[in-house]
Design an enzyme around this catalytic site. Structure first.
Site, PDB file in Angstrom:
ATOM      1  N   ASP A   1       0.908  -1.127   0.142  1.00 31.09           N
ATOM      2  CA  ASP A   1       0.084  -0.020  -0.064  1.00 31.09           C
ATOM      3  C   ASP A   1       0.739   1.376  -0.237  1.00 31.09           C
ATOM      4  OD1 ASP A   1      -1.819   1.778   0.184  1.00 31.09           O
ATOM      5  OD2 ASP A   1      -2.582   1.253   2.240  1.00 31.09           O
TER       6      ASP A   1
ATOM      7  N   ASP B   1      -3.186   2.528  -5.681  1.00 27.23           N
ATOM      8  CA  ASP B   1      -2.075   2.457  -4.751  1.00 27.23           C
ATOM      9  C   ASP B   1      -2.090   1.369  -4.036  1.00 27.23           C
ATOM     10  OD1 ASP B   1      -4.307   2.804  -3.310  1.00 27.23           O
ATOM     11  OD2 ASP B   1      -3.645   4.597  -2.330  1.00 27.23           O
ATOM     12  N   GLU B   2      -2.708   0.207  -4.273  1.00 27.64           N
ATOM     13  CA  GLU B   2      -2.729  -1.065  -3.528  1.00 27.64           C
ATOM     14  C   GLU B   2      -2.751  -2.142  -4.317  1.00 27.64           C
ATOM     15  OE1 GLU B   2      -5.393  -1.895   0.089  1.00 27.64           O
ATOM     16  OE2 GLU B   2      -6.091   0.127  -0.524  1.00 27.64           O
TER      17      GLU B   2
END
Lengths: 430, 118
Positions: free
Chosen positions: A32, A127-128
């Site tokens: 993350d 973003d993960e």
């Protein structure tokens, strides 16, 4: 919990020299990016570093905080807060317009890095990501070394940090990754799971939202330990088939595989929505916005060779009351104008004058692919015209050629769809 | 033009030349949005450990409005597809301000698209 909170500065040579056989239990990694959009902007603009910033679509518009820097988070600013709410908590917050192209490119390059460690990379959001390194981590001196390599690379190339959780499944990997932020690395092995889950509050688990939490709390279930011990029959009586799943979650079990994004389920619908700059009842303005949205949907459909039969319209009034209506056609369409015509018909049926409109959305579902050869396809005579127009827009950018009515179109909103997935991979060498 | 907002971006078409310059000002950040051709001196290097195309090009100096700026730091680089063109954006600092320089890899030209300062 000996594995918790391993520092990123641990002895790298010790890791590298460790023998790393293929583990018996799954090894799933959750990566993350820390305050992704905000950190990218702080990296780009050094004078923003160390300051509370919030990234949003338009600081003067009616958007919400898409990402807050850690300095702003410490003041209570959270994602999805409205700008007045954020300013109330942190009057000195600096609002920054987002740069979707910058985030998409960064994310695409980071995903290309992940793919050098395993082909099992699941994009969870921009973003993960989840990585299943069960079969490959031993090639890189083990999961911890993989995690350090990822951290080092991201720091070196982008000046950014990420938090990584390593665990036997996706549920626990995400949970452990969130335990130490920013720049954390947390490892949970199977033998630690029961102790970890015992006192963990149910709402800490990804997938348990406020409504489910409330229902569980009413049953006297507050912790994962309690959830894991609760009779399955009673849970399924209340939550249906999800009851069994909830029980397994409480026990820290999750059999879901890491699903590479290229294998994700087929697209079911395509749509766009837009919050108007000002609430309006001006029908000309509404018609223009709907045409622009329809053209965007049509363009996306044609780009991916889709056509659909069902058009849905979303209409939100100024008081946030929202209405949706849909209409199914006999034939498949991918033409923005046709989508617009159906959308306007639906609007006419839904709209209650003189109410002010806040948001409009249009989508096409009932999708099929590669239908252009069949007679069921509507507007096939227009196909060559679309091909020509699309090729011009491919070459010179979106809306280089557009309907005259869209001369005064609204700039495309600076948003990244939650369903964003990377396109062609960016080349990377290791 | 003054706004209560802060940093704005220049990804959408703006007027060519300084006549189209827009100033967005706030207590902390000032942004001049523009679109002007600029002369950039850059090092192109295909050797070494270049993981991405982004790493091959590095601006070191540029001349804008007859003034020379030495790049002290390239703070961020990103690629964007504009039609058929790949455009590489470089956020560069001269120690005082941040400038956004954009290189169109199809047209082979450089544009300055923004300046940012406290």
């Amino acid at each position: 919990m000996t594995g918790f909170g391993i520092g990123v500065g641990m002895n790298r040579s010790a890791i590298a020299s460790r023998q790393s056989p293929i583990p018996r239990e799954r090894v799933v990694m959750h990566v993350d990016m820390d305050a992704f959009f905000a950190s990218v902007e702080q990296q780009t603009f050094p004078f923003l570093r160390g300051k509370p910033i919030g990234v949003c679509g338009d600081p003067d518009g009616r958007t919400v905080i898409a990402a807050a820097s850690y300095e702003a988070k410490r003041r209570g600013v959270k994602t999805a807060m409205t700008i007045p709410e954020a300013r109330k908590l942190c009057p000195e917050i600096i609002l920054v317009s987002g740069h979707p192209a910058k985030y998409v490119d960064t994310s695409t390059r980071i995903l290309a890095l992940y793919a050098t460690f395993t082909d099992l990379v699941e994009v969870f959001s921009i973003d993960e990501a989840f990585l299943d390194v069960t079969q490959t981590a031993h090639l890189f001196h083990g999961p911890e070394a993989v995690a350090h390599s990822i951290k080092d690379f991201i720091k070196e190339h982008f000046g950014l940090t990420c938090s990584i959780g390593i665990a036997p499944n996706k549920l626990l990997a995400k949970l452990s990754g969130e335990m130490h932020k920013p720049d954390g690395l947390t490892i949970v092995s199977q033998c630690e799971v029961a102790a970890l889950m015992e006192d963990l509050l149910v709402q800490e688990l990804c997938g348990i939202g406020p409504k489910t939490q409330e229902k569980l709390n009413r049953l006297g279930i507050k912790t994962c330990g309690e959830l894991g011990r609760y009779p399955e029959k009673q849970l399924t009586g209340i939550f249906g088939i999800n009851g069994s799943h909830l029980k397994r979650m409480g026990q820290g079990n999750d059999e879901n595989p890491v699903l590479p994004y290229v294998h994700e389920p087929a697209t079911k619908s395509m749509g766009h929505s837009f919050t108007l700059e000002k609430d309006t009842r001006d029908l000309d303005e509404i018609r223009r916005h709907l045409l622009q949205l329809s053209e965007q949907v049509g363009r996306r459909l044609r780009k991916d060779n889709f056509a659909g039969r069902t058009v849905s319209l979303v209409l939100r009034y100024a008081d946030f009351s929202t209405f949706i209506k849909q209409h199914s056609l006999k034939n498949y369409i991918d033409d923005g104008l046709r989508i617009h015509q159906v959308g306007m018909k639906l609007f006419g049926e839904l709209y209650q004058p003189p109410r002010l409109v806040r948001l409009l959305g249009i989508s096409v579902s009932g999708l099929v692919r590669n239908l252009k050869q069949t007679t069921a396809f509507e507007n096939s005579r227009a196909g060559s015209l679309f091909e020509s127009l699309d090729s011009v827009n491919d070459k010179y950018g979106e809306f280089s050629v557009a309907r005259a009515r869209l001369q005064e179109r609204t700039p495309a909103p600076r948003v990244i769809s939650p369903s964003w997935r990377p396109g062609a991979p960016t080349p990377v060498t290791r | 033009m003054s706004t209560s907002g802060a940093l704005q971006t220049s990804f959408w078409p703006v007027e060519d030349s300084s006549a189209g310059e827009v100033e967005l000002e706030e207590a902390e950040v000032t942004h001049h949005r523009l679109s002007e051709n600029v002369k950039v001196y850059a090092i192109y290097n295909e050797t070494g450990d270049r993981k991405f195309p982004h790493d091959k090009l590095r601006p070191i100096m540029f001349i804008w409005r007859n003034r020379e700026y030495r790049v002290q730091d390239v703070t961020y680089v990103w690629r964007e597809i504009q039609g058929q063109a790949e455009v590489y954006h470089f956020a560069v600092s001269d120690g005082a301000n941040v400038f956004e320089l954009s290189y169109n890899a199809k047209a082979l030209d450089w544009t300055i698209t923004g300046t940012y300062s406290e």
